[in-house]
Design an enzyme around this catalytic site. Structure first.
Site, PDB file in Angstrom:
ATOM      1  N   SER A  67       0.820  -1.219   0.000  1.00  0.00           N
ATOM      2  CA  SER A  67       0.000   0.000   0.000  1.00  0.00           C
ATOM      3  C   SER A  67       0.853   1.267   0.000  1.00  0.00           C
ATOM      4  CB  SER A  67      -0.907  -0.016   1.245  1.00  0.00           C
ATOM      5  OG  SER A  67      -1.280   1.294   1.597  1.00  0.00           O
TER       6      SER A  67
HETATM    7  N1  LIG Z   1      -6.434   8.630   1.792  1.00  0.00           N
HETATM    8  C1  LIG Z   1      -6.056   7.386   2.419  1.00  0.00           C
HETATM    9  C2  LIG Z   1      -6.143   6.241   1.432  1.00  0.00           C
HETATM   10  C3  LIG Z   1      -5.899   4.914   2.115  1.00  0.00           C
HETATM   11  C4  LIG Z   1      -6.277   3.750   1.243  1.00  0.00           C
HETATM   12  O1  LIG Z   1      -7.043   3.869   0.266  1.00  0.00           O
HETATM   13  N2  LIG Z   1      -5.748   2.592   1.595  1.00  0.00           N
HETATM   14  C5  LIG Z   1      -6.087   1.381   0.895  1.00  0.00           C
HETATM   15  C6  LIG Z   1      -4.824   0.554   0.635  1.00  0.00           C
HETATM   16  S1  LIG Z   1      -3.729   1.341  -0.471  1.00  0.00           S
HETATM   17  C7  LIG Z   1      -7.019   0.552   1.759  1.00  0.00           C
HETATM   18  O2  LIG Z   1      -6.917   0.586   2.960  1.00  0.00           O
HETATM   19  N3  LIG Z   1      -7.928  -0.213   1.147  1.00  0.00           N
HETATM   20  C8  LIG Z   1      -8.764  -1.115   1.842  1.00  0.00           C
HETATM   21  C9  LIG Z   1     -10.155  -0.643   2.054  1.00  0.00           C
HETATM   22  O3  LIG Z   1     -10.478   0.535   1.716  1.00  0.00           O
HETATM   23  O4  LIG Z   1     -10.960  -1.434   2.519  1.00  0.00           O
HETATM   24  C10 LIG Z   1      -4.640   7.513   2.980  1.00  0.00           C
HETATM   25  O5  LIG Z   1      -3.856   8.325   2.458  1.00  0.00           O
HETATM   26  O6  LIG Z   1      -4.336   6.845   3.974  1.00  0.00           O
END
Ligand SMILES: N[C@@H](CCC(=O)N[C@@H](CS)C(=O)NCC(=O)O)C(=O)O
Length: 222
Positions: A11
């Site tokens: 990530s």
């Molecule tokens: N704006 C957030 C984006 C975080 C994000 O989208 N993380 C993804 C992984 S890259 C995630 O957790 N996806 C799993 C989900 O949303 O269930 C940040 O900068 O932390």
């Protein structure tokens, strides 16, 4: 007590949080949240972060999520000086603006294509979504023109966030040849930000390997 980071190397936002902590010389207790196993939906994790996103930070009971908020918090709380996130409002607002650029444009355009490939079994990228990535890189190239850094005349957390995302784009196959300033800047980030290259590397390698296991040719080529 070291800070706890809920992390998954693949990530990019997690690596932004991790690279910021390491650039500040902090000890980090890493807890892996495996997205392939959907661990972000566990009862305990959702109780902590109802948005079920990673990264999340636990600093002695203070829970923060969204990587850009984590990065600026860490510099404000633990930075020996304010160079990575200047206190001067005129300088800070440019850093904030470029963090929002990563948060709302650069990273989401990568995620809109890479997440379906990694997690939903897709095997292609729609041309308009691919074009949007290259368009954002064109903007980033312009941001780098005045000084070689993303925001102002020195390295900041905006460089960390944008460089992690851009290197991740490269790892999935996005071609950086048309962007000489971006290529030079990525090298500068690797050599000027303490521990940046080593902390970013594991996730980049895993990203490239995951892509290879899913597609037979570079679907991100322009
Ligand atoms: N704006 C957030 C984006 C975080 C994000 O989208 N993380 C993804 C992984 S890259 C995630 O957790 N996806 C799993 C989900 O949303 O269930 C940040 O900068 O932390």
């Amino acid at each position: 007590m070291p800070i706890v980071l809920y992390h998954f190397p693949l990530s990019p936002p997690c690596r932004t949080a991790l690279c910021t902590a390491k650039a500040l010389g902090l000890d980090v207790n890493i807890k892996i949240v495996n997205l392939f196993a959907k661990e972000q939906f566990s009862e305990d994790y959702v109780k902590m972060n109802p948005e079920h996103t990673i990264p999340a930070l636990d600093d002695n009971g203070l829970i923060i999520w969204h990587s850009h908020a984590i990065a600026t918090y860490l510099v404000s709380k633990y930075g020996k000086d304010d160079s990575l996130y200047p206190k001067d409002p005129a300088k800070r607002v440019v850093v904030d603006q470029r963090l929002y650029f990563d948060a709302t444009t650069l990273f989401p355009r990568l995620a809109a294509t890479a997440a379906p490939l990694m997690f939903l079994g897709k095997t292609d990228v729609e041309p308009d979504k691919k074009a949007a990535i290259y368009e954002a890189l064109g903007t980033l190239e312009k941001y780098l023109e005045p000084t070689g850094w993303v925001a102002g005349d020195q390295v900041t957390v905006a460089d960390i966030a944008c460089a992690v995302t851009t290197a991740s784009m490269q790892a999935v196959g996005v071609v950086l040849d048309p962007y000489p300033k971006i290529r030079e800047w990525l090298q500068q980030c690797n050599s000027n930000i303490p521990h940046f290259e080593e902390e970013n590397m594991e996730g980049l390698k895993e990203t490239a390997e995951a892509m290879k296991s899913k597609v037979t040719h570079n679907i991100y080529a322009p």
